[in-house]
Design a protein around this motif. Structure first.
Motif, PDB file in Angstrom:
ATOM      1  N   GLN A   1       0.832  -1.206   0.000  1.00 12.76           N
ATOM      2  CA  GLN A   1       0.000   0.000   0.000  1.00 12.76           C
ATOM      3  C   GLN A   1       0.870   1.261   0.000  1.00 12.76           C
ATOM      4  O   GLN A   1       0.547   2.252  -0.666  1.00 12.76           O
ATOM      5  CB  GLN A   1      -0.932  -0.001   1.209  1.00 12.76           C
TER       6      GLN A   1
ATOM      7  N   ASN B   1      -8.735  13.046  -8.018  1.00  8.58           N
ATOM      8  CA  ASN B   1      -8.504  12.429  -6.708  1.00  8.58           C
ATOM      9  C   ASN B   1      -7.813  11.086  -6.923  1.00  8.58           C
ATOM     10  O   ASN B   1      -8.410  10.142  -7.432  1.00  8.58           O
ATOM     11  CB  ASN B   1      -9.829  12.239  -5.969  1.00  8.58           C
TER      12      ASN B   1
ATOM     13  N   GLY C   1      -6.662   9.180  -4.538  1.00  2.27           N
ATOM     14  CA  GLY C   1      -6.924   8.246  -3.444  1.00  2.27           C
ATOM     15  C   GLY C   1      -5.714   7.925  -2.581  1.00  2.27           C
ATOM     16  O   GLY C   1      -5.624   6.813  -2.032  1.00  2.27           O
TER      17      GLY C   1
ATOM     18  N   ASP D   1      -4.877   9.145   0.393  1.00  5.25           N
ATOM     19  CA  ASP D   1      -5.282   8.959   1.797  1.00  5.25           C
ATOM     20  C   ASP D   1      -5.848   7.564   2.027  1.00  5.25           C
ATOM     21  O   ASP D   1      -5.636   6.964   3.094  1.00  5.25           O
ATOM     22  CB  ASP D   1      -6.312  10.009   2.191  1.00  5.25           C
ATOM     23  N   LYS D   2      -6.556   7.045   1.040  1.00  8.53           N
ATOM     24  CA  LYS D   2      -7.121   5.695   1.165  1.00  8.53           C
ATOM     25  C   LYS D   2      -6.010   4.666   1.329  1.00  8.53           C
ATOM     26  O   LYS D   2      -6.106   3.754   2.165  1.00  8.53           O
ATOM     27  CB  LYS D   2      -7.960   5.387  -0.082  1.00  8.53           C
ATOM     28  N   HIS D   3      -4.942   4.795   0.549  1.00 10.00           N
ATOM     29  CA  HIS D   3      -3.841   3.826   0.643  1.00 10.00           C
ATOM     30  C   HIS D   3      -3.103   3.958   1.966  1.00 10.00           C
ATOM     31  O   HIS D   3      -2.663   2.955   2.542  1.00 10.00           O
ATOM     32  CB  HIS D   3      -2.879   4.019  -0.530  1.00 10.00           C
ATOM     33  N   TYR D   4      -2.952   5.185   2.479  1.00  6.22           N
ATOM     34  CA  TYR D   4      -2.361   5.353   3.804  1.00  6.22           C
ATOM     35  C   TYR D   4      -3.218   4.645   4.856  1.00  6.22           C
ATOM     36  O   TYR D   4      -2.699   3.998   5.781  1.00  6.22           O
ATOM     37  CB  TYR D   4      -2.243   6.838   4.151  1.00  6.22           C
ATOM     38  N   GLY D   5      -4.527   4.776   4.727  1.00  2.00           N
ATOM     39  CA  GLY D   5      -5.429   4.121   5.667  1.00  2.00           C
ATOM     40  C   GLY D   5      -5.314   2.605   5.618  1.00  2.00           C
ATOM     41  O   GLY D   5      -5.264   1.938   6.664  1.00  2.00           O
ATOM     42  N   TYR D   6      -5.269   2.053   4.405  1.00  2.00           N
ATOM     43  CA  TYR D   6      -5.119   0.604   4.267  1.00  2.00           C
ATOM     44  C   TYR D   6      -3.789   0.134   4.853  1.00  2.00           C
ATOM     45  O   TYR D   6      -3.715  -0.915   5.512  1.00  2.00           O
ATOM     46  CB  TYR D   6      -5.199   0.200   2.796  1.00  2.00           C
TER      47      TYR D   6
ATOM     48  N   GLN E   1      -3.948  -0.050   8.570  1.00  2.00           N
ATOM     49  CA  GLN E   1      -4.732  -1.202   9.010  1.00  2.00           C
ATOM     50  C   GLN E   1      -3.902  -2.487   8.979  1.00  2.00           C
ATOM     51  O   GLN E   1      -3.945  -3.293   9.913  1.00  2.00           O
ATOM     52  CB  GLN E   1      -5.971  -1.346   8.136  1.00  2.00           C
TER      53      GLN E   1
END
Length: 246
Positions: A28, A205, A207, A209-214, A217
């Motif tokens: 990620q 966009n 995305g 921030d989405k990859h940082y979030g994944y 996790q």
């Protein structure tokens, strides 16, 4: 099964779990690096001098023309208004309506480029009614940025063939109209609202921030595996050893 053997087997499973989750977290972060590089490339493209007709027409299909995507352009030509298309169910400023697309025949050439001219509302009382759209005649100068063909939405059933469509396949449209249309790129017109059209295009966009979030996790799951293994396996094992020596 002895306590030591069970500890070894569970430890191997935990080690495998940590390896997999850490690898997925790192993947990620690699995606973040790729998209940040793409964002930097888009910003650099936007800072370059606008493309004129000649430079766009000289770009060969494939990597050469794809390298021009996101770059600003100022194209001159004449509209082909009889082939204007209206893409349905497109949003701008939280309102649903049409994206209007009109072919532009480039000056000094037979080459035609599809221009995403902007957004306009639809008539919800008569969904088959075409919206009023002003299209200037004669030679025009269109400011915009080079963009991929318009994105496609889910479309149940057979594609429509009228002026109002859910999606537009440029290869099919070229065959349908007989226009010498470039099917690898379009021009997304920019500037203030005009001709009844809004041009408040959404920012790209990627995305990140989405990859940082994944990634967070996956790393958190790896840490959780380590903590659970230590608490439920290592701690009882050493407690047993301690008790045996009392």
């Amino acid at each position: 099964m002895s306590a030591r053997r069970r500890l070894l087997l569970v430890g191997l499973a935990a080690l495998l779990g940590v390896g997999v989750t850490v690898s997925l977290g790192r993947w990620q972060l690699d995606r973040v690096a790729q998209k940040e590089a793409l964002a930097a490339s888009i910003q650099q493209q936007g800072a370059l001098a606008p493309l004129p007709n000649a430079q766009l027409m000289a770009a060969s299909p494939g990597p050469e023309v794809q390298a021009l995507v996101h770059r600003s352009a100022v194209l001159t030509g004449t509209w082909v208004p009889q082939h204007t298309m209206f893409l349905d169910n497109r949003q701008m400023q939280a309102r649903v309506g049409f994206f209007a697309l009109t072919p532009l025949r480039l000056a000094g050439s037979d080459t035609v480029v599809m221009v995403q001219r902007g957004w306009l509302p639809r008539n919800f009382e008569d969904r088959a009614k075409l919206p009023a759209l002003s299209t200037p005649g004669g030679v025009v100068e269109v400011h915009g940025r080079i963009a991929p063909p318009p994105s496609k939405l889910y479309e149940p059933g057979a594609p429509a063939l009228g002026a109002i469509r859910q999606n537009l396949d440029l290869d099919q449209f070229r065959t349908e109209t007989g226009l010498p249309l470039r099917t690898d790129i379009t021009l997304q017109q920019t500037g203030e609202a005009s001709e009844g059209l809004l041009r408040d295009w959404p920012a790209i966009n990627l995305g990140v921030d989405k990859h940082y979030g994944y990634a967070a996790q996956w790393f958190a799951l790896a840490l959780l595996i380590v903590v659970l293994f230590a608490w439920f396996q290592i701690r009882p094992y050493f407690q047993v050893i301690k008790d045996s020596h009392v």
